[in-house]
Design a protein around this motif. Structure first.
Motif, short mmCIF file in Angstrom:
data_model
loop_
_atom_site.label_atom_id
_atom_site.label_comp_id
_atom_site.label_asym_id
_atom_site.label_seq_id
_atom_site.Cartn_x
_atom_site.Cartn_y
_atom_site.Cartn_z
N GLN A 4 49.31 4.41 -48.40
CA GLN A 4 50.40 5.08 -47.71
C GLN A 4 51.69 4.26 -47.85
O GLN A 4 51.65 3.05 -48.00
N PRO A 5 52.85 4.91 -47.78
CA PRO A 5 54.12 4.18 -47.86
C PRO A 5 54.25 3.15 -46.75
O PRO A 5 53.67 3.26 -45.68
N ILE A 6 55.05 2.12 -47.05
CA ILE A 6 55.38 1.03 -46.12
C ILE A 6 54.13 0.30 -45.67
O ILE A 6 54.05 -0.20 -44.56
N MET A 7 53.11 0.26 -46.52
CA MET A 7 51.88 -0.45 -46.16
C MET A 7 51.84 -1.75 -46.93
O MET A 7 52.14 -1.80 -48.10
N THR A 8 51.43 -2.82 -46.27
CA THR A 8 51.27 -4.12 -46.91
C THR A 8 49.82 -4.54 -46.77
O THR A 8 49.27 -4.51 -45.69
N ILE A 9 49.20 -4.91 -47.87
CA ILE A 9 47.79 -5.27 -47.87
C ILE A 9 47.62 -6.64 -48.47
O ILE A 9 48.07 -6.89 -49.58
N ALA A 10 46.98 -7.55 -47.76
CA ALA A 10 46.68 -8.88 -48.31
C ALA A 10 45.30 -8.84 -48.93
O ALA A 10 44.35 -8.34 -48.34
N PHE A 62 46.54 -10.13 -58.12
CA PHE A 62 47.61 -9.49 -57.36
C PHE A 62 47.21 -9.52 -55.90
O PHE A 62 46.26 -8.86 -55.48
N GLY A 63 47.95 -10.29 -55.11
CA GLY A 63 47.53 -10.52 -53.74
C GLY A 63 48.22 -9.67 -52.71
O GLY A 63 47.70 -9.46 -51.63
N THR A 64 49.42 -9.16 -52.99
CA THR A 64 50.15 -8.39 -51.99
C THR A 64 50.78 -7.17 -52.65
O THR A 64 51.40 -7.27 -53.70
N ILE A 65 50.61 -6.01 -52.04
CA ILE A 65 51.22 -4.77 -52.53
C ILE A 65 52.14 -4.23 -51.46
O ILE A 65 51.73 -4.03 -50.31
N THR A 66 53.41 -4.03 -51.82
CA THR A 66 54.38 -3.49 -50.86
C THR A 66 55.05 -2.26 -51.44
O THR A 66 55.16 -2.11 -52.66
N LEU A 409 56.81 4.36 -55.04
CA LEU A 409 56.83 3.11 -55.78
C LEU A 409 56.16 1.99 -55.00
O LEU A 409 56.41 1.83 -53.80
N PHE A 410 55.35 1.20 -55.70
CA PHE A 410 54.73 0.04 -55.10
C PHE A 410 54.93 -1.17 -56.00
O PHE A 410 54.97 -1.06 -57.22
N TYR A 411 55.02 -2.32 -55.34
CA TYR A 411 55.34 -3.57 -56.04
C TYR A 411 54.31 -4.62 -55.67
O TYR A 411 53.88 -4.73 -54.51
N ALA A 412 53.88 -5.41 -56.68
CA ALA A 412 52.93 -6.48 -56.42
C ALA A 412 53.26 -7.67 -57.31
O ALA A 412 53.80 -7.51 -58.41
N ARG A 413 52.92 -8.87 -56.81
CA ARG A 413 53.09 -10.09 -57.59
C ARG A 413 51.72 -10.70 -57.85
O ARG A 413 50.82 -10.62 -57.01
#
Length: 989
Positions: A4-10, A62-66, A409-413
């Motif tokens: 879902q949008p605006i979700m952050t998952i570790a 990839f540890g975090t998706i925002t 759109l989602f972004y991860a490092r």
């Protein structure tokens, strides 16, 4: 899993097993690195980014998706069509973007990553022309350049038209935004131009379909010349249908593409094609069929990987992997879909790594193709489960437009530890470690062959002249630090590979090494450079072109078209002159000039043996070889046949020795080609439309065969397109109504009727445009064939191509588009290292001269007639020999060639200009520029040999008297030179 949008998952991952850990903070006695110590007891000092995950455990995951806040302008919805991620900058395009007027124009949004948050910086809107253009369907960024395609663009707006265009933008550091630079429109009669784009900042390739788009796809190559993007090559290949062509990265000088093709049985296949950039030209170096195209499938994927672009991958239901081995490509193996992995695409590549969208055990996932050559593996990227859609990777970052979340759109490092010191690269970079390319990976872990602390990829644009993906300084280092097994020669030790430096005489030695008296290249040869201009004299002689004469009709020549045809043979110049007022009914003449070492002297005037005055056209086509002059003539009332007259010189005058009668007649506007070479004479015959072949035996031409009789189509005729070299005959067919494309034929000169071989045709798409309205011009050398074509009914402009045969395959080496009116026609003459292209209706006329440099042809000069009325129709006829170029300027011509309609003429304005083209006019072995004291392009002794009283007086009266007339060698040209002049004149023949 739908995110879902605006979700952050570790997310934490065990690297060894690549099993994703649930998105919770580490708890309990976990021991991710299996060292016997609970992770919680090790966090202090081993968790540099303070995310409660041991650095060693999150390496390369990839540890975090925002979520990135993004909506398509004017819609409130997310509909991305292309993504470009480059470090901390992101570009997102959509064909649905609406401008302030609510019109759907397409858009590109520009974001910057500031303090960990993506911030919107700019929106670029497409053109508002009242119809949908699909601006943003394709988009490629390279450095400070951005290219955006709009394949449905058309102006004026015509319903159903989809011509296409691309826009180029440059980034302004001062303003922090993208500014429009230029627009490239559909200029080649293409359809959906901009369907695919390939770009590296210096070279741009754009695909589009031909207007008859069921046949093939065009691939136009542009290069930045000055500040303009200029077409340099067309990569259209045989049997490519109009389906989209996908590309790999281009910055390594390699294109990997999948192209749809047909077999002889009509079956459609995907074909993997590798092209490599060498000496300003893209050439196919490998191709292979991948798999049959399933019914209804319209696209495929392809990418390349490897630090030196030594691996190519085709994605078409399975992965076909090929690796570079030395200078060639070899297939490694196909990697099909396994029981739990299904490759679906899309794909992307970044810094030698290939990523693709797939389904892993039924879950959408992004995977990486990895492993050593010969053992490629598909490795799921842990932490990206459940994401499906277009994506882009840059270093340790990824952006995904998730189709399961309506394009959100989602972004991860990705955490990396490239140097293996158990500290994440990002932490070291934050502490000041080098990351010049801002990819989140330490520079010292990336290829740096010259050990200057900068990744090679960031230097290739300026320091890789041959575009082989290796820094020049590493190319020539004898220690081979890049490890590619190849060491380029660098004879002058300037850190540039020799193949990147000028070699004007094509002897394989760089000019600067050719000229060095120390002979550093060790070839035992040192070239002369008498004028010290850095160019070997041999090259100066080759490139030098200077006018030495202007020949006008004799005063009593009457109303003729002087120069309607020209032929050169050693020191002979033959000039045809049919009647100009009405060439169909009045007699013509042929004038023969002989070069005496200084001037062209009239040596004879030929007329038709029979003086009847109907359909004469004597001299409308001429040829010459070995001192023989061959002249064509139209039929007369008493002899209803075309004639070929042969003249030779008996030591006193020119005598007719043979007349060849040809059955039938040509159309009034035709000039059937005729070519003489050694003992051979070739002439198109009016009936039955074939090429007659004669040998000179015992003082006569004897017919030994006819070419073209084996052509099945009865409507096919041969007329005006002919070229002959030492071993082959080249012809083009046409039809009476010019219906259908010409067919290129090639025959073996020394084996009668050994042919035809289909050299090129429209379905093969090597060169000829459809529906040619003017017969193409041909010129052959020992290396290949030039072919030029006037304006075609399908709208193609005039153009010239050079075709060569390599390993049994015909390829085109260059393609030149003439400037000026499309209504012009032209002719081509060539030697092995130069080509002369006449365009008489481009302005007042001109001749373009091309010089061969290695395997390419460079435009070295444009020759124009003298200013004023004498230059009109300059280039209407032309011929070249080893020493001279002769160009006709039919300034008096008003109307078309050889029509039955009267024309208004001023024959006294007609001229034939003669140029010395070998740079050693006096044949003394010295470059003329070194013995030319007044710098006028003529050697001094040549000028002195041609001096007259009038020329001497004119020089004396000029502001700067010619030093060539300093006959008494006192350093000054004045009246004291007169006695020597008189003595010179009296002793001259």
């Amino acid at each position: 899993m739908k995110i879902q949008p605006i979700m952050t998952i570790a997310i934490g991952v065990l690297l060894a097993s690549l099993v994703a850990v649930p998105s919770t903070i580490w708890a309990g006695p976990t021991d991710c690195n299996e060292n016997g110590i609970p992770d919680g007891d090790e966090l202090i000092g081993n968790d540099c980014n303070s995310n409660l995950v041991l650095d060693v455990c999150e390496n390369d995951t990839f540890g975090t998706i925002t979520a990135i806040s993004y909506t398509t302008p004017g819609t409130g919805e997310s509909y991305p069509h292309a993504l470009q991620l480059d470090g901390d900058e992101l570009l997102v395009s959509s064909i649905s973007g609406r401008d302030s007027e609510g019109q759907t124009v397409g858009s590109v949004d520009y974001f910057r990553l500031i303090n960990g948050e993506w911030t919107h910086a700019q929106t670029i809107f497409g053109p508002n022309i009242g119809t949908i253009t699909r601006f943003g369907q394709t988009m490629v960024r390279a450095g400070d350049w951005l290219v955006v395609g709009a394949p449905w663009f058309n102006v004026p707006a015509v319903p159903g038209n989809r011509d296409g265009a691309v826009w180029l933008y440059r980034f302004s550091p001062d303003q922090g935004i993208w500014l429009e630079h230029s627009m490239l429109a559909d200029v080649q009669g293409q359809f959906e131009f901009g369907t695919n784009i390939l770009f590296d900042g210096k070279r741009l390739i754009v695909t589009g379909f031909t207007s008859n788009h069921i046949f093939r796809t065009q691939m136009l190559c542009y290069e930045l010349i000055g500040d303009e993007w200029t077409v340099t090559q067309n990569l259209a290949q045989e049997n490519i249908t109009a389906m989209p062509t996908d590309f790999s990265d281009i910055d390594c000088g390699t294109i990997t593409s999948t192209e749809r093709t047909r077999s002889d049985t009509g079956q459609q296949f995907w074909r993997l094609v590798v092209r490599e950039y060498s000496q300003s030209t893209w050439r196919v170096t490998y191709q292979a069929l991948i798999a049959p195209v399933p019914i209804g499938q319209n696209s495929s994927g392809v990418a390349s990987m490897g630090n030196t672009c030594d691996r190519a991958i085709a994605v078409a239901g399975q992965l076909l992997v090929i690796d570079r081995v030395g200078s060639s490509w070899q297939p490694v193996e196909s990697v099909g879909n396994s029981s739990n992995v299904s490759i679906q695409g899309p794909y992307t590549s970044d810094r030698g790594r290939l990523f693709a969208q797939a389904s892993v055990s039924g879950t959408p996932q992004i995977i990486e193709l990895t492993g050593p050559p010969g053992a490629p593996e598909l490795v799921p990227l842990a932490g990206l489960e459940g994401l499906s859609g277009i994506f882009d990777v840059s270093g340790n970052q990824i952006v995904i437009a998730d189709s399961e979340s309506d394009g959100a759109l989602f972004y991860a490092r990705r955490a990396t530890d490239c140097d293996g010191n158990d500290t994440l690269d990002a932490c070291q970079i934050n502490d000041g470690a080098a990351d010049v390319d801002r990819d989140g990976v330490l520079d010292n872990c990336q290829t740096d062959c010259n050990q200057d602390g900068i990744p090679d990829g960031d230097q290739l644009a300026e320091l890789d002249c041959d575009a082989n993906g290796i820094l020049d300084v590493c190319d020539v280092d004898p220690t081979d630090p890049d490890g590619d097994g190849a060491i380029a020669e660098d004879c002058n030790n300037n850190a540039l590979p020799d193949r990147c430096e000028p070699d004007c005489d094509g002897n394989g030695v760089v000019d600067s090494c050719d000229l060095d008296a120390l002979d550093p290249d060790g070839d035992g040869m040192v070239a002369d450079d008498c004028n010290q201009n850095g160019v070997p004299d041999a090259c100066d002689r080759q490139r030098n072109i200077g006018q030495i004469a202007r020949i006008t009709p004799p005063m009593d020549a009457g109303d003729i078209l002087f120069g309607c045809s020209i032929a050169l043979d050693e020191d002979l110049l033959i000039v045809g002159a049919t009647a100009a007022t009405n060439p169909a009914t009045e007699p013509g003449s042929v004038f023969i000039y002989r070069f005496d070492g200084a001037n062209w002297q009239l040596d004879g005037v030929l007329t038709a043996p029979e003086m009847a005055t109907t359909r004469r056209q004597f001299g409308y086509v001429v040829a010459a070889t070995n001192g023989r002059v061959i002249v064509r003539q139209g039929p007369t009332p008493s002899e209803p046949a075309n004639k070929i007259h042969v003249f030779t010189h008996d030591g006193t005058s020119w005598q007719l020795v043979q007349t060849i009668l040809e059955a039938g007649d040509f159309l009034s506007f035709e000039r059937p080609a005729m070519h003489a070479l050694g003992i051979d004479l070739y002439a198109f015959a009016p009936s039955p439309g074939a090429l007659s072949w004669y040998w000179w035996l015992n003082g006569q031409y004897v017919e030994v065969g006819r070419f073209g009789l084996d052509i099945v189509d009865p409507t096919t005729i041969l007329r005006e397109s002919l070229a002959v070299n030492d071993s082959e005959i080249f012809m083009l067919t046409s039809t009476p109504a010019f219906q259908g494309p010409p067919l290129g034929l090639v025959y073996d000169r020394f084996t009668p009727f050994a042919g035809p071989v289909n050299l090129f045709n429209e379905s093969g798409t090597l060169f000829v445009p459809q529906l040619v309205s003017y017969p193409p011009a041909l010129a052959a050398t020992s290396r290949g064939i030039f072919m030029g074509c006037g304006v075609s009914l399908s709208g193609f402009p005039d153009r010239i191509g050079y075709l060569v045969e390599t390993a049994g395959e015909i390829r085109r080496e260059f393609d030149v588009y003439q400037s000026g009116s499309q209504a012009q026609t032209f002719s081509i003459e060539a030697t092995d290292d130069r080509a002369f292209v006449a365009a008489p209706r481009s302005g007042m006329g001109r001749v373009d001269v091309y010089q061969r440099r290695g395997v390419t042809w460079d435009l070295i000069s444009e020759i124009h007639g003298p200013n004023g009325q004498f230059a009109d129709e300059f280039g209407s006829a032309m011929d070249v020999s080893d020493r001279f170029l002769a160009v006709a300027s039919n300034a008096g011509l008003r109307g078309g060639f050889f029509t039955t309609s009267p024309q208004t003429t001023m024959s006294s304005l007609d001229s034939v200009f003669v140029y010395a083209i070998d740079g050693d006019l006096n044949q003394n072995g010295i470059f003329d520029g070194c013995e030319d004291c007044d710098g006028n392009g003529l050697p001094d002794d040549f000028e002195r040999a041609a001096v007259s009283i009038d020329a001497f007086v004119s020089s004396l009266l000029s502001e700067n008297p010619s030093c060539a007339y300093d006959l008494n060698a006192d350093g000054t040209t004045n009246g004291r030179d007169l006695p020597d002049l008189i003595e010179l004149l009296l002793s001259s023949p």
